[in-house]
Design an enzyme around this catalytic site. Structure first.
Site, PDB file in Angstrom:
ATOM      1  N   ASP A 100       3.447  -9.403  -0.555  1.00 52.28           N
ATOM      2  CA  ASP A 100       3.607  -8.395   0.502  1.00 52.28           C
ATOM      3  C   ASP A 100       3.786  -6.986  -0.049  1.00 52.28           C
ATOM      4  O   ASP A 100       4.404  -6.123   0.582  1.00 52.28           O
ATOM      5  CB  ASP A 100       4.783  -8.746   1.419  1.00 52.28           C
ATOM      6  CG  ASP A 100       4.503  -9.970   2.279  1.00 52.28           C
ATOM      7  OD1 ASP A 100       3.314 -10.312   2.438  1.00 52.28           O
ATOM      8  OD2 ASP A 100       5.469 -10.580   2.773  1.00 52.28           O
ATOM      9  N   GLN A 101       3.254  -6.719  -1.236  1.00 53.95           N
ATOM     10  CA  GLN A 101       3.389  -5.399  -1.855  1.00 53.95           C
ATOM     11  C   GLN A 101       2.046  -4.703  -2.029  1.00 53.95           C
ATOM     12  O   GLN A 101       1.976  -3.660  -2.680  1.00 53.95           O
ATOM     13  CB  GLN A 101       4.080  -5.536  -3.224  1.00 53.95           C
ATOM     14  CG  GLN A 101       5.474  -6.126  -3.172  1.00 53.95           C
ATOM     15  CD  GLN A 101       6.438  -5.258  -2.390  1.00 53.95           C
ATOM     16  OE1 GLN A 101       6.532  -4.049  -2.603  1.00 53.95           O
ATOM     17  NE2 GLN A 101       7.148  -5.866  -1.453  1.00 53.95           N
TER      18      GLN A 101
END
Length: 288
Positions: free
Chosen positions: A232-233
């Site tokens: 999720d980066q």
């Protein structure tokens, strides 16, 4: 405007005078009619230039390969450009990965069926059987691939085989509730789009909407981003939020969250398909 006649040119290079003129003059001399032009420079001096041109192809004096070769030789080499041309007539093939939550996947399938998303959908892959009937109702092949942490490598190998056989160009995680490995993500650089909730403050783990309700959040949202090895980066494509208050219960927060996820994901996918996104490290430049 006939989408079958649209072509696009995306450029990234060091910013200096004359680049816009060089690109537009080249297209003019080869019979292109430019219908959209967007640009962004990171700094007036020593910055990076990002540019997107959309142009009409009926009057071009060269076939695709010849036009691209000529641009590479006469413009791109001189200005050391990172560039690519694409054609709207070539529909990208979009594979969907989904678990049991159907709202994001159904939104994409519905928009595709209505002709709002110019893609082909060769397959939907799920770690549950729950959505088989709904997906096959759209005439799209459905593949059930069980996915557990202990068997992740085998599941990813099976999914990769399906994706290759389907000739997928990119993947959308439409609420796919399993974590893909960094090795899998590396096979699809800037070609996997994910959607997830985004709260202030952030909540991880099970039932984030109940956590948000119990903390009395005032804003909920959704984020669409490209998938990288870091969970999720990856580079963010699109986000949206809605204000909430003490009067909304957990079920209402979930409903609002699903609506945001549907809309944010649909916009992100459309911008990817229309070549409106240029990835810049862990950021994106989005011309929308």
């Amino acid at each position: 405007m006939n989408p079958e006649t649209i072509a696009r040119l995306l450029i990234r290079c060091d910013d200096k005078p004359g680049i816009v003129a060089a690109a537009t003059t080249f297209l003019y001399h080869h019979g292109a009619n430019i219908t959209e032009l967007d640009q962004h420079s990171t700094s007036p001096a020593d910055g990076q230039l990002f540019m997107r041109l959309e142009f009409q192809t009926p009057a071009l004096d060269l076939p695709r390969a010849g036009l691209e070769r000529a641009f590479a030789d006469t413009v791109a080499a001189q200005h050391r450009m990172n560039w690519r041309m694409s054609y709207a007539a070539d529909k990208p093939r979009m594979a969907i990965l989904v678990s049991a939550h159907d709202h994001a996947a159904m939104e994409l399938l519905w928009r595709w069926q209505r002709g709002e998303l110019r893609v082909d959908i060769p397959c939907v892959i799920s770690n549950h059987e729950a959505l088989r009937k709904a997906v096959e109702g759209f005439g799209v092949p459905f593949h059930h691939v069980p996915f557990e942490t202990a068997t992740r490598a085998d599941a990813e190998d099976q999914m990769q085989k399906i994706l290759v056989e389907a000739k997928a160009d990119f993947i959308v995680l439409a609420r796919y509730m399993r974590i893909l490995s960094g090795d899998f993500a590396a096979l699809w650089p800037s070609r996997i789009i994910n959607i997830h909730h985004s709260f202030l403050p952030a909540f991880v783990g099970a039932d984030p909407y109940r956590q948000a309700y119990e903390r009395g959040v005032k804003i909920i949202g959704a984020t669409a981003h490209y998938v990288t090895a870091d969970l999720d980066q990856g580079p963010i494509i699109e986000q949206d939020v809605a204000r909430v208050s003490h009067s909304e219960g957990v079920d209402e927060l979930r409903r609002l969250g699903r609506d945001l996820e549907r809309q944010v994901l649909a916009r992100a996918v459309r911008w990817h398909v229309e070549d409106r996104i240029i990835v810049d490290g862990n950021k994106t430049v989005v011309f929308n």
